[in-house]
Structures are given as C-alpha cells and as structure tokens.
Design a protein around this motif. Structure first.
Motif, mmCIF file in Angstrom:
data_model
loop_
_atom_site.group_PDB
_atom_site.id
_atom_site.type_symbol
_atom_site.label_atom_id
_atom_site.label_comp_id
_atom_site.label_asym_id
_atom_site.label_seq_id
_atom_site.Cartn_x
_atom_site.Cartn_y
_atom_site.Cartn_z
ATOM 1 N N ASP A 220 2.784 -5.203 4.754
ATOM 2 C CA ASP A 220 1.693 -5.748 3.936
ATOM 3 C C ASP A 220 0.321 -5.317 4.456
ATOM 4 O OD1 ASP A 220 3.350 -7.083 2.163
ATOM 5 O OD2 ASP A 220 3.429 -8.888 3.405
ATOM 6 N N HIS A 221 0.299 -4.580 5.566
ATOM 7 C CA HIS A 221 -0.977 -4.190 6.186
ATOM 8 C C HIS A 221 -1.093 -2.684 6.333
ATOM 9 C CE1 HIS A 221 -0.551 -8.421 7.327
ATOM 10 N NE2 HIS A 221 -1.858 -8.461 7.470
ATOM 11 N N VAL A 222 -0.535 -1.960 5.401
ATOM 12 C CA VAL A 222 -0.614 -0.501 5.451
ATOM 13 C C VAL A 222 -0.815 0.049 4.044
ATOM 14 C CG1 VAL A 222 0.914 -0.261 7.448
ATOM 15 C CG2 VAL A 222 1.891 -0.219 5.142
ATOM 16 N N ARG A 223 -1.228 1.316 4.001
ATOM 17 C CA ARG A 223 -1.203 2.019 2.725
ATOM 18 C C ARG A 223 0.235 2.505 2.497
ATOM 19 N NH1 ARG A 223 -0.537 6.987 1.558
ATOM 20 N NH2 ARG A 223 -1.463 8.039 3.358
ATOM 21 N N GLY A 224 0.797 2.164 1.373
ATOM 22 C CA GLY A 224 2.167 2.569 1.065
ATOM 23 C C GLY A 224 2.276 4.068 0.854
ATOM 24 N N ARG B 31 -2.425 3.534 9.719
ATOM 25 C CA ARG B 31 -2.942 2.879 8.515
ATOM 26 C C ARG B 31 -2.012 3.129 7.333
ATOM 27 N NH1 ARG B 31 -6.621 5.318 11.777
ATOM 28 N NH2 ARG B 31 -8.532 4.206 12.326
ATOM 29 N N SER B 32 -1.320 4.246 7.353
ATOM 30 C CA SER B 32 -0.369 4.557 6.280
ATOM 31 C C SER B 32 1.047 4.321 6.783
ATOM 32 C CB SER B 32 -0.511 6.016 5.850
ATOM 33 O OG SER B 32 -0.167 6.879 6.921
ATOM 34 N N GLU C 282 -8.448 10.697 4.876
ATOM 35 C CA GLU C 282 -8.832 9.803 3.771
ATOM 36 C C GLU C 282 -8.417 8.358 4.005
ATOM 37 O OE1 GLU C 282 -6.974 12.552 3.571
ATOM 38 O OE2 GLU C 282 -5.352 12.368 2.084
ATOM 39 N N ASP C 283 -7.579 8.093 5.025
ATOM 40 C CA ASP C 283 -7.166 6.713 5.308
ATOM 41 C C ASP C 283 -8.002 6.054 6.405
ATOM 42 O OD1 ASP C 283 -5.059 6.553 3.435
ATOM 43 O OD2 ASP C 283 -3.716 7.628 4.799
ATOM 44 N N LEU C 284 -8.866 6.834 7.065
ATOM 45 C CA LEU C 284 -9.542 6.313 8.261
ATOM 46 C C LEU C 284 -10.417 5.096 7.967
ATOM 47 C CD1 LEU C 284 -10.489 9.538 10.275
ATOM 48 C CD2 LEU C 284 -8.484 8.043 10.483
ATOM 49 N N ALA C 285 -10.976 5.033 6.778
ATOM 50 C CA ALA C 285 -11.868 3.915 6.450
ATOM 51 C C ALA C 285 -11.123 2.727 5.839
ATOM 52 C CB ALA C 285 -12.961 4.388 5.489
ATOM 53 N N SER C 286 -9.810 2.785 5.787
ATOM 54 C CA SER C 286 -9.053 1.688 5.172
ATOM 55 C C SER C 286 -9.143 0.429 6.036
ATOM 56 C CB SER C 286 -7.600 2.117 4.948
ATOM 57 O OG SER C 286 -6.932 2.218 6.174
ATOM 58 N N PRO C 287 -8.868 -0.740 5.451
ATOM 59 C CA PRO C 287 -9.120 -2.004 6.160
ATOM 60 C C PRO C 287 -8.042 -2.377 7.182
ATOM 61 C CG PRO C 287 -8.264 -2.446 3.970
ATOM 62 C CD PRO C 287 -8.424 -0.961 4.059
ATOM 63 N N TRP C 288 -7.052 -1.530 7.380
ATOM 64 C CA TRP C 288 -5.913 -1.909 8.229
ATOM 65 C C TRP C 288 -6.148 -1.585 9.687
ATOM 66 C CZ3 TRP C 288 -4.282 -4.785 4.748
ATOM 67 C CH2 TRP C 288 -4.121 -4.368 3.430
ATOM 68 N N TRP C 289 -5.679 -2.474 10.552
ATOM 69 C CA TRP C 289 -5.712 -2.197 11.985
ATOM 70 C C TRP C 289 -4.762 -1.056 12.292
ATOM 71 C CZ3 TRP C 289 -2.560 -1.942 16.290
ATOM 72 C CH2 TRP C 289 -3.216 -1.950 17.544
#
Lengths: 221, 221
Positions: B141-145, A97-98, A178-185
């Motif tokens: 565009d699909h990740v946390r920077g 996700r990051s 803290e990134d687990l709930a982010s909207p990214w696959w």
C-alpha cells in the motif's frame, strides 16, 4: 599457481545483472567462512534436491558433513556426486518507491563441482576437526574426539573450489528517476543473521563447568 | 478436502532420523512465512543448480520471484520447471561433549514439484502484491504498483504445496551416557536470524518522509 580470482565458466557467467557477479577468492572465502550452513543441491532420480548442511572451508576445499545413511551420501560413495553448493547472506531489505525495484541486499557464493567422499582416515579426522571448529572456533580442543565406530558412521565430502561465483547487492534502492519525488519512504532495512543468545547449558551438565569463551564470545560476520 | 498434514511420498520419507520429520501443514506454513528467502534447486544441462530467491506463500501455493532473463525462468517458460525449494531456519548450535554429537537446532521445509510460470495478468499482479508484502507486511500500500512494461519483465512462478516435508531438531545435545561425566561444557547456543537494524533512508529521499511502521516495527519469527 593460485590467482586472486576463480576463472569464469559458462555456468558461472550470468545471463543478466552482470555487474553483481565477481570471482574474487577473498570475498568467496569470507562469505563461506561467515556462514554456519550451506545449501547442497544434487540430482536424485532425475529430480533436483536441495538440503542444508554444515560445512567448513580449508584452503581451496569445502568439506560437507553428513551421515553415511543419508541419500546424497550413499549416492556419492562410488564415483562422487555432482553438486551445487550455495551460501547466502541476507544483509538487508531494499524497499524502493516502486514495487518493481524491491530487492534484497545479499552476498551469495555458488560452487559447482563433483563432491568426493573422503576415504583416507587422516584426512577425514582432520576435516571433522575443522568441521567442529567451524561450528565454534576452538571447540575441537574441548570435546571427546571421534571413536573408530563414530568415524566409520560419519561421511565427509570434499568439494574443491574451482568453479565458483560470487554475487552480491548492496546499497540503496535503484528507483527510476520519475519515481524519486513520490510520497513513499524508500531505503534499506539492514538485517543481521546468526545473532547469538544466552548459552543454554545441557540439563545434565556437571555442576561447576563454566561456559567457555568459544561459546560466550561466539560471533559471526 | 485439505487434511492437516501433507501425505508422505517416497522422496519425502527419510532414510534416517525419522523422528525429525513431520508433515504438519501448520508448521510448514509457519516456517515458510517466517523466512525472507528460500533456496530453489533445478537441473540445468543435467547438473544441479541452487539459487536464493524471494518467495511468498498464499494458501497452499508458493510464489517465487525472478526476472524473465534468468536461466531458471527461461527454462520454465514452456512446460514448467521441476524444482526443489528449501527453507531453513538455523535456531542454534548444539555443542555436545563428543565431536560426533555436534549438531544444529533447525527447522527446514523441503518442497518438491513442478513450478509453473504465471501467465494470467490478474494472478500475476496479485502474486506480486503478496511478494512485496512478504518483504514487509503492508508495504504494497506504500509503493507505486507495476507498470505494464514492468509486469512483462517480471516472471513469477507458482509451486503448489503438495509434496512437502518438515524436518527439525530442537533441545539439548544427545550425548552418550559414558560421556556425561566428561569435563567439557555442553549445551545449546541459540541463534536468531533476520534481526533488523536501524532503517537507512535512501540518500535521495524527499526530506520529511518519516520511516513507516511497516519498516520501523519490522520483525520476523
């Protein structure tokens, strides 16, 4: 006596991500045997050089194949050549996700040591047989063997497997809590290498010669 | 002005099989871009080391990604690091009638030069974006920077594409005239690499997030 692991040395001990490193002979052998080619690094005129080469493992020796005209081979004619040989299998893309936790799943063997040129004709002949069989198992029974002239024009290096490490990563991405709930696959895209296509007979092949099993059933990994 | 080829140097001029070497920028770019990983060689304590790394090409620069804790990265913190970066695509096994003419079809790019550590935050941020997109195009565009802390913990090296060679082999085996009538099958077994499998969602993925197109339609080469 041969133990089940390679003893670590200062240069096979990682400075980071220690949990990814192992010294297990079985894992090392499997990764070396699965690879069709390796990357061989050496120092030429003080600068690093790395080139791909075909290899084969026989017991605790790695044989590398090249021409006597090649730079690395000429350097090694006298005292041997300090090399680092690396085999890498890319098993998947790790999409986190990051951006920071993006990675790859892989298996990588790194061998350090001095490669020596084979001079004994019997050992050289034997190593070349193994090299042909490493390309396609059983192939050496389906070829014309090397002539004396061809043997003389071929250089084979032996590198003993003494200073060896095995590094790998597998499994899902390791995102921060803290990134687990982010909207990214997030996940892994598995990758396979050395996937064979349809054999292409030589244009000048004698009609009627069928594709042998060691070619039609070839697989690796 | 940029020409369409890289100027040859003494170390990118081969000592043998000259017909397999070229300096064409377009071919070099294509081979670098198709590869997910490269092998980076450097000299540590006088000995060669070669390790796999993720890379991305942007114009005539190659960016390499690692941790600031890694040995190569620490060495390069001050003056840059002399490296050789090699990317190899194994395109097929060349099965000749003679053991001697066995070979591989491949494309291989070798880059020599001094890699420098990026210090400018904007260039580093930009390079990391490209590195994420090199893993899967559009992914950035699909990740946390990256956070400031993550940026500080990530080292990116830049290697300018100035001393570069491209080596390749393609086509059928090159058997000797006198072996053409021998009873052995000869030809090429094509191989493909980086063949994607079914995406594996992270076990802790939020339910309902679909596999994005940059993953489901991923392909290389």
């Amino acid at each position: 006596m041969t133990t089940s692991t390679y003893p670590p040395t200062s240069r096979t001990t990682p400075t980071r991500l220690r949990e990814r490193v192992a010294y297990d002979r079985e894992a090392v052998h499997a990764a070396l045997d699965e690879a069709v080619l390796c990357h061989v690094a050496f120092v030429a005129d003080g600068a690093p050089v790395v080139l791909p080469q075909l290899h084969v493992r026989v017991g605790e020796a790695l044989y590398l194949h090249g021409s006597t005209g090649a730079r690395a081979m000429r350097q090694s004619l006298e005292d041997g050549l300090d090399v680092c040989v690396t085999v890498t299998h890319l098993d998947g893309l790790v999409l986190a996700r990051s951006a920071f936790h993006h990675s790859a799943n892989y298996r990588c063997v790194v061998v350090h040591g001095r490669a020596v040129l084979l001079t004994d004709p019997a050992e050289k002949d034997d190593a070349l047989r193994h090299l042909v069989d490493a390309i396609a198992p059983g192939r050496s029974d389906h070829v014309r063997g090397p002539s004396r002239r061809e043997l003389a024009a071929t250089a084979v290096l032996r590198l003993d497997l003494t200073e060896v490490s095995y590094k790998s990563r597998s499994g899902p991405p390791g995102d921060d809590e803290e990134d687990l709930a982010s909207p990214w696959w997030a996940g892994v895209l598995p990758l396979r290498s050395a996937v064979p296509g349809t054999p292409e007979p030589a244009p000048d092949l004698t009609p009627g010669i069928e594709v042998p099993a060691h070619v039609s059933a070839w697989s690796r990994g």
